[in-house]
Design an enzyme around this catalytic site. Structure first.
Site, PDB file in Angstrom:
ATOM      1  N   ASN A  16       0.829  -1.208   0.000  1.00 16.74           N
ATOM      2  CA  ASN A  16       0.000   0.000   0.000  1.00 16.74           C
ATOM      3  C   ASN A  16       0.866   1.261   0.000  1.00 16.74           C
ATOM      4  O   ASN A  16       0.400   2.342   0.334  1.00 16.74           O
ATOM      5  CB  ASN A  16      -0.965  -0.005   1.198  1.00 16.74           C
ATOM      6  CG  ASN A  16      -0.244  -0.210   2.504  1.00 16.74           C
ATOM      7  OD1 ASN A  16       0.965   0.018   2.576  1.00 16.74           O
ATOM      8  ND2 ASN A  16      -0.946  -0.642   3.531  1.00 16.74           N
ATOM      9  N   ALA A 242       8.467   5.617   8.749  1.00 16.21           N
ATOM     10  CA  ALA A 242       7.185   5.088   8.262  1.00 16.21           C
ATOM     11  C   ALA A 242       6.880   5.671   6.901  1.00 16.21           C
ATOM     12  O   ALA A 242       7.301   6.771   6.557  1.00 16.21           O
ATOM     13  CB  ALA A 242       6.073   5.441   9.235  1.00 16.21           C
ATOM     14  N   LYS A 243       6.123   4.875   6.134  1.00 18.81           N
ATOM     15  CA  LYS A 243       5.726   5.307   4.792  1.00 18.81           C
ATOM     16  C   LYS A 243       4.994   6.637   4.861  1.00 18.81           C
ATOM     17  O   LYS A 243       5.206   7.529   4.086  1.00 18.81           O
ATOM     18  CB  LYS A 243       4.766   4.278   4.186  1.00 18.81           C
ATOM     19  CG  LYS A 243       5.356   2.957   3.889  1.00 18.81           C
ATOM     20  CD  LYS A 243       4.300   2.022   3.342  1.00 18.81           C
ATOM     21  CE  LYS A 243       4.066   0.889   4.308  1.00 18.81           C
ATOM     22  NZ  LYS A 243       3.295  -0.217   3.778  1.00 18.81           N
ATOM     23  N   ARG A 244       4.091   6.729   5.841  1.00 20.90           N
ATOM     24  CA  ARG A 244       3.211   7.897   5.949  1.00 20.90           C
ATOM     25  C   ARG A 244       3.982   9.192   6.072  1.00 20.90           C
ATOM     26  O   ARG A 244       3.586  10.226   5.605  1.00 20.90           O
ATOM     27  CB  ARG A 244       2.309   7.757   7.184  1.00 20.90           C
ATOM     28  CG  ARG A 244       1.218   6.765   7.040  1.00 20.90           C
ATOM     29  CD  ARG A 244       0.302   6.873   8.237  1.00 20.90           C
ATOM     30  NE  ARG A 244       0.954   6.584   9.499  1.00 20.90           N
ATOM     31  CZ  ARG A 244       1.231   5.360   9.924  1.00 20.90           C
ATOM     32  NH1 ARG A 244       0.944   4.331   9.169  1.00 20.90           N
ATOM     33  NH2 ARG A 244       1.805   5.163  11.078  1.00 20.90           N
ATOM     34  N   GLY A 246       6.713   9.939   4.806  1.00 21.45           N
ATOM     35  CA  GLY A 246       7.543  10.258   3.649  1.00 21.45           C
ATOM     36  C   GLY A 246       9.013   9.955   3.860  1.00 21.45           C
ATOM     37  O   GLY A 246       9.865  10.685   3.364  1.00 21.45           O
TER      38      GLY A 246
END
Ligand code: GLU
Length: 276
Positions: A16, A242-244, A246
Site C-alpha cells: 500500500n 514510516a511510509k506515511r 515520507g
C-alpha cells in the site's frame, strides 16, 4: 542467537506504499537469520487491504529486495487465501469465541472508550447483541471468554524471553473487518502457520499484536513459532521510519543509482550496533 536448521522466516509487506529503510532493515534481518542457518526465507505479499493494495507496489518490492541482494521464495499472496480466512472465522464462531459487531466507529467513540494498541478499545457495548441480519458486520474475538477458557498462554521472544499472552490492551479485537475477509491479526496468524514459518521476525512496534496471535493460534490449533521482535530503525528526530511520514523510499534510492548491496551492509552494521 538461537538458530536451528530448518528455520523458516518471512518478510510480509503490505503493498500500500513504498518500502523504506525500516522495511529493508526488517527484510535483511529475516533473510540473514534464515540463510545463515541454511533455512528458508519467504516473501508473502499481504494484499487484502482493498483498493489500498496495489500490484505495482508488490512488483516494486521484489525489485527492491533484489537490489539489496536478498534471495527469497515467494509464497501465495493473501488475496489468494480468502477461503482459509473464512473457514477460520467460521470455526471461531462455532466455538463461540467470536461475535458479529455492526457498531460504527462513531457509535463506539460515543461511549468514550479507552485507547490501546490498535486505537480505541471496544468497550463491549453490543457484545453478542448486534443484529445478525444483512447489514455489514465485523467479527470480534471474545477475548475474556478465550482467556478464561484457555488459561495462561506463553510465547517466547528472542529479546523478551518468556511472555505471558495478555491481549487486554486490544479489547475484543476485530478479526474480520466489515469490508475485508480478515484482519491483519487473523490473516497473518493463519498464514504463518500455513507457510510453516518457524521464527516470526518483525519490528518491536508489533510486539503487542503477538498477544492476540497467540490466542488465535490456541483456538485454531496452530503451531507456535518462535518470535524475534527486532529494534526499529529511527529517523534523525528519533521517530520510527514510516511510509506515511515520507521516509525515503528504497525505490527512489535504487532509481538514483545507489548501490543496494552497500546499503544492505550498512543496515547489517546498524543491526549489530543496536543489539538486534
Ligand atoms: N503486513 C504487515 C506490515 O506490513 C506485516 C506485519 C508482520 O510482519 O506480521 O506491517
Amino acid at each position: 542467537m538461537n538458530t536451528t536448521p530448518g528455520i523458516v522466516t518471512r518478510f510480509a509487506p503490505s503493498p500500500n506504499g513504498h518500502l523504506h529503510l525500516g522495511h529493508a532493515f526488517s527484510a535483511i534481518y529475516a533473510h540473514d537469520l534464515a540463510k545463515t542457518a541454511g533455512g528458508r526465507f519467504l516473501l508473502r505479499i499481504e494484499d487484502i487491504d482493498g483498493p489500498r493494495s496495489r500490484p505495482e507496489h508488490a512488483d516494486e518490492f521484489r525489485r527492491d529486495l533484489e537490489w539489496l541482494g536478498l534471495e527469497w521464495e515467494e509464497v501465495p499472496a493473501q488475496s489468494t487465501r480468502l477461503e482459509s480466512y473464512r473457514d477460520a472465522a467460521d470455526t471461531l464462531l462455532e466455538l463461540g469465541m467470536a461475535y458479529r459487531c455492526s457498531c460504527t466507529r462513531k457509535e463506539i467513540e460515543a461511549l468514550d472508550p479507552r485507547t490501546g494498541e490498535d486505537g480505541v478499545i471496544y468497550p463491549g457495548a453490543c457484545k453478542g447483541r448486534c443484529p445478525t441480519g444483512e447489514e455489514p458486520a465485523a467479527l470480534r474475538l471474545d477475548v475474556d471468554k478465550a482467556m478464561t477458557e484457555l488459561g495462561e498462554l506463553i510465547w517466547t521472544d528472542e529479546q523478551a524471553g518468556s511472555v505471558i499472552a495478555d491481549p487486554r490492551e486490544f479489547g475484543d479485537v476485530v478479526i474480520v473487518r466489515k469490508d475485508l475477509p480478515a484482519s491483519y491479526h487473523l490473516a497473518a496468524t493463519l498464514d504463518d502457520a500455513a507457510d510453516e514459518v518457524t521464527v516470526v521476525t518483525r519490528g518491536s512496534d508489533l510486539f503487542a499484536a503477538t498477544h492476540v496471535h497467540r490466542i488465535l493460534q490456541e483456538l485454531l490449533e496452530l503451531p507456535l513459532p518462535h518470535y524475534h521482535h527486532h529494534n526499529l530503525l529511527i529517523d534523525d528526530d528519533g521517530r520510527k521510519l514510516a511510509k506515511r511520514r515520507g521516509s525515503p523510499a528504497l525505490a527512489s534510492r535504487r532509481e538514483r543509482g545507489e548501490d543496494g548491496l552497500v546499503l544492505a551492509e550498512q543496515l547489517r552494521l546498524q543491526q549489530k550496533l543496536s543489539g538486534t
